[in-house]
Design an enzyme around this catalytic site. Structure first.
Site, PDB file in Angstrom:
ATOM      1  N   MET A 325       0.825  -1.209   0.000  1.00 20.08           N
ATOM      2  CA  MET A 325       0.000   0.000   0.000  1.00 20.08           C
ATOM      3  C   MET A 325       0.858   1.258   0.000  1.00 20.08           C
ATOM      4  SD  MET A 325      -2.908   1.502  -0.109  1.00 20.08           S
ATOM      5  CE  MET A 325      -4.190   0.286   0.222  1.00 20.08           C
ATOM      6  N   GLU A 403      -3.736  -1.866  10.264  1.00 19.25           N
ATOM      7  CA  GLU A 403      -5.083  -1.413  10.619  1.00 19.25           C
ATOM      8  C   GLU A 403      -5.393  -1.767  12.076  1.00 19.25           C
ATOM      9  OE1 GLU A 403      -8.811   0.355   9.009  1.00 19.25           O
ATOM     10  OE2 GLU A 403      -6.666   0.508   8.697  1.00 19.25           O
ATOM     11  N   LYS A 408      -1.941   2.874  15.151  1.00 16.24           N
ATOM     12  CA  LYS A 408      -2.105   4.073  14.338  1.00 16.24           C
ATOM     13  C   LYS A 408      -2.005   5.340  15.194  1.00 16.24           C
ATOM     14  CE  LYS A 408      -4.787   2.342  10.389  1.00 16.24           C
ATOM     15  NZ  LYS A 408      -3.889   2.826   9.322  1.00 16.24           N
ATOM     16  N   HIS A 451      -8.537   7.738   2.454  1.00 16.52           N
ATOM     17  CA  HIS A 451      -8.655   6.300   2.245  1.00 16.52           C
ATOM     18  C   HIS A 451      -8.468   5.949   0.772  1.00 16.52           C
ATOM     19  CE1 HIS A 451     -11.388   2.505   2.205  1.00 16.52           C
ATOM     20  NE2 HIS A 451     -10.122   2.187   2.268  1.00 16.52           N
ATOM     21  N   ASN A 454      -7.145  -0.446  -2.890  1.00 13.57           N
ATOM     22  CA  ASN A 454      -6.082  -1.294  -3.428  1.00 13.57           C
ATOM     23  C   ASN A 454      -6.553  -2.035  -4.682  1.00 13.57           C
ATOM     24  OD1 ASN A 454      -3.476  -2.327  -3.312  1.00 13.57           O
ATOM     25  ND2 ASN A 454      -4.057  -4.065  -2.049  1.00 13.57           N
ATOM     26  N   GLU A 463     -11.478   8.342  -0.634  1.00  8.47           N
ATOM     27  CA  GLU A 463     -12.395   8.944   0.341  1.00  8.47           C
ATOM     28  C   GLU A 463     -11.605   9.905   1.224  1.00  8.47           C
ATOM     29  OE1 GLU A 463     -15.882   6.114   1.839  1.00  8.47           O
ATOM     30  OE2 GLU A 463     -13.941   5.129   2.000  1.00  8.47           O
ATOM     31  N   TYR A 660     -16.865   3.371  -8.148  1.00  9.52           N
ATOM     32  CA  TYR A 660     -15.414   3.532  -8.186  1.00  9.52           C
ATOM     33  C   TYR A 660     -14.693   2.762  -7.085  1.00  9.52           C
ATOM     34  CZ  TYR A 660     -15.623   7.387 -11.602  1.00  9.52           C
ATOM     35  OH  TYR A 660     -15.797   8.146 -12.730  1.00  9.52           O
TER      36      TYR A 660
END
Length: 716
Positions: A325, A403, A408, A451, A454, A463, A660
């Protein structure tokens, strides 16, 4: 001759060459609306009657030639009855036919994009001179229709049937080199020379060096094919196009039928054939959905464009967390020209991130999109680091670590202490509340969600999530950065899962409930893929990662326990415990092995079948209609909830987010458009048949109110 209108102007020189300049006032582009067609019709009539005119040159005062029809206007055409729509098309055809029949030669100077009706105008001319930077094409099949102003008639006669079918059915924009090679244009020159070159060509014709009348006669007559030639060409074309288009998108195959019939007819008869087929397509549900998506896309881009002025504020970015990512985000930023620092705490992760970016640049070289030098220059814009030393002067940092909210928060707080006071900090979390993550920060006004999906380089959506204390300036700069990366940003408000994942996980819940009731996951996958999804739910979970889905499912269950919580172990829980994480571990619902190109190939897993039988018992046959309903109802209701709760501002943004972000079938237009087409009342009636399955299947009070009042989510 002289004419000055709101969409075009005409002036003649001493040699009798009239120049028609397309120049729509108060617009950055030329497009064909009712006024443009009216003025064009008026001018063409006058030109045909003016004996002083010896030749016509058509050019544009805009950067683009003509981008096509004004869809917002022409949508009203589609609402006419069949004969009224056919008459509108005939009136437009008369203009283009009159151009092709003018008593003097005509040349189009294509300086920029010439699409749809714009390119059909060029095809009505005798000759075409194209700028080397320009593109042409007939993209109508992407809207569920096909060219309706002569494209299916003139293009096959000009470049051949098989090539014309590829152009029309594929709907792609063609570069100047391809257009010249395939015979769609007569010359390619530098953009600065296109008008002068077109005038020189016109002078050559007037001097008798080129026979424009012979060209007209050839292009207006029926084409000559032997029965065997015809069979070979069209059978081949149908096989290729049919495989690509699929059953949900009928316009490409309808275009082939029209071309096949029209090439054996005189021009006027072929035009009537085109009109008849166009009317049929324009009245289809698919056309309404795809045109609706086009309008939604324009609305979303317009909403984001207000932030474009802030793009220059982001001169240098950073990503925290390398790997697939992080490498994807770094590549996207570098490939679009914004230098980026990629930080991780492990050399191995940085190597993986740089390897990912390097592979993506290499693919661009293989496809001829970049030279080797350009790829190396792009890769050099990525700086891999183990410390914060290189991040003192970055404008935005995207956190993309594991995640886990605790990890985080720790990473975000650590990063904030190293950044400039005005630097933006964004989290690439897919589900965790941005307001919760912001609670660990000293400058929460500079923090938001960003956001990515992938694989980053392919997925168009980003987003941008507003937390409780996020400033408008932070949102503006983040949206601008997303646009600079070539993405379509949608601003949403904070909640678990935001828009896309909040809607996706009820879909997965519907899948889990089907498995519990004995559905075969392979059958469910096949049903949903036939319905139009790019992959079924089991395959999608394998691609997303069962571990990722497991953690996200916990977040969603905690955020919405009344409808997203579940009792007992489900398939995701079971596979997570067994470390069957999907593609990344080589096994999930399916088994995976690499094909010759190194891509994961999906194989059946007998072990998965046995594991699920042990969890839920033997499989049962469920009707296809029930599978579709049980998968789609929770997704649609949750989308409506997101709109009602102002998580997303408009129905257009909600539907585009799903198309999308998760590949919602475009031919259905998005979840809200899907309900509009079904009728909100009919959808509520369908949902009521499954309300015993729980709150995910129970429409909201607002939905029932809309049903009672026969209201729609979209105005079209």
């Amino acid at each position: 001759m002289k004419f000055e209108g709101n969409t075009l102007r005409v002036a003649s020189n001493d040699a009798g060459i009239a120049t028609l300049t397309l120049d729509l006032k108060d617009s950055s582009v030329n497009k064909f609306g009712a006024q443009a067609l009216s003025e064009l019709a008026q001018v063409v009539t006058q030109l045909g009657q003016d004996q002083s005119v010896k030749g016509l040159l058509i050019c544009s005062a805009k950067d683009a030639f003509v981008v096509g029809a004004d869809i917002t206007e022409f949508l009203t055409w589609f609402q006419l009855d069949d004969e009224a729509l056919a008459q509108k098309l005939r009136e437009a055809h008369d203009i283009f036919t009159n151009i092709s029949n003018l008593p003097f030669p005509t040349v189009a100077a294509i300086n920029g994009l010439a699409l749809g009706g714009g390119f059909e105008l060029c095809l009505a001319c005798d000759y075409r001179v194209m700028a080397d930077s320009a593109k042409v094409g007939l993209p109508e099949t992407q809207l569920g229709i096909y060219p309706g102003w002569g494209g299916t008639v003139r293009l096959p006669r000009l470049i051949g049937v098989d090539t014309a079918c590829e152009w029309i059915c594929g709907g792609q924009q063609k570069r100047s080199a391809d257009a010249l090679k395939e015979g769609a244009v007569d010359a390619v020159v530098a953009a600065a020379d296109v008008v002068d070159s077109a005038q020189h060509l016109l002078e050559q014709v007037l001097a008798g060096k080129l026979d424009y009348q012979a060209r007209r006669d050839a292009l207006q007559a029926p084409m000559q094919f032997s029965p065997i030639e015809k069979m070979m060409v069209f059978e081949s074309v149908r096989a290729v196009v049919g495989a690509k288009a699929g059953k949900h998108y009928p316009a490409p195959m309808e275009a082939i039928k029209t071309i096949e019939k029209g090439i054996f007819q005189a021009l006027d008869k072929a035009i009537e054939t085109e009109i008849k087929g166009f009317v049929k397509m324009a009245k289809s549900d698919v056309a309404r959905s795809l045109v609706g998506l086009f309008l939604n896309d324009q609305q979303v881009k317009k909403a984001a464009s207000q932030y474009r002025q802030h793009a220059t504020d982001i001169k240098h970015g950073a990503v925290l967390g390398a790997g697939i990512m992080g490498g994807g985000i770094a590549y996207q930023s570098a490939s679009k020209g914004t230098p980026i620092v990629m930080k991780d705490i492990r050399h191995e992760a940085l190597d993986l991130g740089m390897s990912e970016a390097s592979k993506l640049f290499a693919k661009q070289v293989e496809r001829g999109k970049l030279t080797t030098d350009q790829a190396m220059q792009g890769l050099a814009k990525i700086t891999p680091v183990l410390s914060y030393g290189e991040m003192n002067d970055v404008d935005i940092v995207v956190e993309a670590v594991v995640e886990n909210p605790n990890i985080k928060q720790s990473v975000l707080a650590e990063a904030e202490a190293q950044l400039r006071d005005d630097a933006i900090l964004a989290s690439n979390t897919s589900t965790i509340s941005i307001s919760h993550l912001a609670s660990a920060l000293k400058r929460p006004e500079n923090f938001c969600g960003m956001h990515f999906f992938n694989p980053v380089h392919r997925m168009p959506l980003v987003e941008v999530i507003r937390a409780e204390k996020t400033s408008d300036e932070t949102i503006a700069k983040t949206v601008a950065y997303a646009q600079a990366l070539g993405k379509t940003p949608i601003v949403v408000n904070d909640c678990p899962g935001f828009l896309v994942n909040r809607v996706l996980f009820p879909y997965f819940s519907g899948f889990s409930a089907l498995l519990k009731d004995g559905a075969d996951y392979q059958v469910v996958d096949k049903v949903m893929e036939r319905f139009g999804w790019p992959m079924g739910p089991a395959y999608l979970l394998d691609v997303v990662g069962i571990d990722t889905a497991f953690h996200a499912d916990q977040v969603m269950a905690q955020g919405f326990p009344d409808r997203m919580g579940h009792e007992g172990e489900n398939a995701i829980d079971l596979f997570y415990e067994l470390k069957r994480f999907g593609q990344k571990s080589g096994m999930g619902f399916y088994l995976y092995e690499q094909d010759k190109k190194g891509k994961p190939k999906k194989l059946k897993s007998e072990e998965s079948v046995k594991l699920l039988q042990g969890l839920h018992g033997e499989t049962n046959d469920l009707a296809e209609e029930e599978i579709i309903a049980r998968m789609m109802i929770p997704l649609c209701i949750e989308t409506s909830r997101c709109l009602e709760e102002n998580i997303v501002a408009t129905a257009a943004e909600a539907d585009m987010g799903l198309v999308y972000g998760i590949g919602f079938p475009p031919y259905l237009g998005g979840a809200l458009h899907y309900m509009d087409e079904m009728g909100v009342a009919a959808f509520c009636d369908l949902a009521d048949q499954y309300q015993h399955l729980g709150k995910l299947y129970q429409p909201t009070d607002k939905m029932r109110e809309m049903a009672a009042q026969q209201r729609r989510y979209h105005p079209y």
